[in-house]
Design a protein around this motif. Structure first.
Motif, short mmCIF file in Angstrom:
data_model
loop_
_atom_site.label_atom_id
_atom_site.label_comp_id
_atom_site.label_asym_id
_atom_site.label_seq_id
_atom_site.Cartn_x
_atom_site.Cartn_y
_atom_site.Cartn_z
N ASP A 1 -4.71 -10.16 5.96
CA ASP A 1 -3.68 -9.23 5.48
C ASP A 1 -3.89 -7.84 6.08
O ASP A 1 -5.00 -7.49 6.50
CB ASP A 1 -3.73 -9.13 3.95
CG ASP A 1 -3.45 -10.46 3.28
OD1 ASP A 1 -2.63 -11.24 3.83
OD2 ASP A 1 -4.06 -10.74 2.23
N ILE B 1 0.84 -1.20 0.00
CA ILE B 1 0.00 0.00 0.00
C ILE B 1 0.87 1.25 0.00
O ILE B 1 1.77 1.39 0.82
CB ILE B 1 -0.96 0.00 1.20
CG1 ILE B 1 -1.97 -1.15 1.07
CG2 ILE B 1 -1.71 1.33 1.30
CD1 ILE B 1 -2.88 -1.32 2.27
N GLU C 1 -13.50 -0.55 -0.64
CA GLU C 1 -13.53 -1.42 0.54
C GLU C 1 -13.47 -0.60 1.83
O GLU C 1 -14.15 -0.91 2.81
CB GLU C 1 -12.37 -2.41 0.50
CG GLU C 1 -12.35 -3.39 1.66
CD GLU C 1 -11.11 -4.27 1.67
OE1 GLU C 1 -11.19 -5.39 2.21
OE2 GLU C 1 -10.05 -3.83 1.17
N ASP D 1 -9.71 -1.23 -3.53
CA ASP D 1 -9.10 -0.98 -2.22
C ASP D 1 -9.78 0.19 -1.51
O ASP D 1 -10.03 0.14 -0.30
CB ASP D 1 -7.60 -0.64 -2.39
CG ASP D 1 -6.74 -1.88 -2.58
OD1 ASP D 1 -7.30 -2.99 -2.44
OD2 ASP D 1 -5.55 -1.74 -2.85
N ASP E 1 -7.50 -1.28 7.65
CA ASP E 1 -6.86 -1.31 8.97
C ASP E 1 -6.30 0.06 9.35
O ASP E 1 -6.48 0.51 10.48
CB ASP E 1 -5.73 -2.35 8.99
CG ASP E 1 -6.25 -3.78 8.87
OD1 ASP E 1 -7.26 -4.09 9.51
OD2 ASP E 1 -5.64 -4.57 8.13
N SER F 1 -9.64 -8.98 7.90
CA SER F 1 -8.82 -9.60 6.86
C SER F 1 -7.52 -10.06 7.49
O SER F 1 -7.00 -9.43 8.41
CB SER F 1 -8.52 -8.59 5.75
OG SER F 1 -7.54 -9.08 4.87
N THR G 1 -4.50 -4.11 5.43
CA THR G 1 -5.12 -3.40 4.31
C THR G 1 -5.31 -1.92 4.64
O THR G 1 -5.08 -1.48 5.77
CB THR G 1 -6.50 -4.00 3.99
OG1 THR G 1 -7.39 -3.74 5.09
CG2 THR G 1 -6.41 -5.51 3.75
N CYS G 2 -5.78 -1.17 3.65
CA CYS G 2 -6.13 0.23 3.86
C CYS G 2 -7.19 0.37 4.95
O CYS G 2 -7.19 1.34 5.72
CB CYS G 2 -6.65 0.85 2.57
SG CYS G 2 -5.40 1.29 1.36
#
Length: 280
Positions: A221, A144, A207, A204, A226, A219, A223-224
């Motif tokens: 992983d 990211i 979401e 992204d 989070d 998730s 991610t944005c």
């Protein structure tokens, strides 16, 4: 029927019938998308588009001198700023700067809410990007980028915009801020998702708008979602309770720098303030 219930019903009908008017991005944002997406694009062509809007030009230079992109010397020209930011990242910055121009209203109540929504989006974006800068020191290959996260932060509550534009056309029905805030709280997520699909934003970012406030959405992983969620909790734009406290622990386990000591560090606070200042 109470005004709130009547307006909420009308908004729901328009949303379901796909007749709710969705704002278009300003011309400069549409033009920059076209330029950047051409294989033969150059920084000179990008500058030629951006310089058409003095407010966006000034914002780009300011962002280039913030903690996100500062390289030890000031970027005093648009070309220097665009060169520093880079072709792949300039698109998101121009779009976010252009989107800010939509947060204007002549109606006092609507204008006050638009100002508040934009200020909160800047606050969340600044915290999220400051967290990402620290996180990337330990995870330099993390996928990211700052431009993606900054755009996600600035539009995380974008669903309020079409609702307030619609409300402005019903100024005779607007009696207080509380009524509009209740409508926004109930509808901004589906409206925001519809708007970003209309603007052809990446999955992204969509979401983030759809799930940032839903702590049940997880998730494996990082991610944005989070980073925006952590920033919303830190800035108190997501209600602080046992559930959010437990979620912060989950985010710390994922490696986000969310210990009290890290959040109070001079490094985090300096980056947070520098990024925030670049939007003022």
């Amino acid at each position: 029927m109470p005004v709130e219930s009547s307006m909420l019903r009308d908004f729901l009908v328009k949303l379901e019938d796909d007749t709710l008017i969705l704002p278009t991005l300003p011309d400069v944002a549409i033009e920059i998308q076209s330029v950047v997406n051409r294989p033969s694009s150059s920084l000179k062509q990008v500058v030629a588009v951006v310089c058409k809007d003095t407010a966006i030009s000034a914002r780009i230079i300011k962002v280039a001198n913030s903690a996100m992109f500062y390289r030890g010397s000031a970027a005093n020209s648009l070309m220097t700023a665009v060169t520093r930011i880079g072709l792949t990242q300039i698109q998101s910055l121009v779009i976010s700067a252009a989107a800010e121009q939509l947060f204007i209203s002549s109606n006092e109540i609507v204008g006050e809410l638009l100002d508040d929504i934009w200020e909160r989006s800047v606050d969340v974006t600044s915290a999220a990007c400051a967290l990402l800068l620290i996180y990337k020191k330990e995870h330099p290959h993390f996928r990211i980028n700052l431009d993606t996260l900054s755009l996600a932060g600035l539009v995380y509550n974008i669903g309020a915009l079409p609702l307030l534009m619609e409300a402005e056309n019903r100024s005779d029905q607007i009696s207080d801020i509380d009524t509009l805030q209740l409508i926004i709280e109930k509808l901004q997520t589906p409206v925001g998702v519809a708007l970003l699909k209309h603007w052809e934003f990446s999955e992204d970012i969509i979401e983030v708008v759809e799930h940032w406030h839903d702590l049940e959405y997880q998730s494996d992983d990082v991610t944005c979602v989070d980073f925006v969620r952590a920033a919303a909790i830190y800035t108190k734009n997501l209600k602080i309770n046992d559930k959010t406290s437990n979620h912060m622990a989950i985010l710390r386990q994922k490696g986000l720098p969310l210990d009290n000591e890290e959040l109070a560090s001079s490094e985090f606070l300096a980056q947070y303030r520098s990024i925030k200042q670049s939007y003022e």
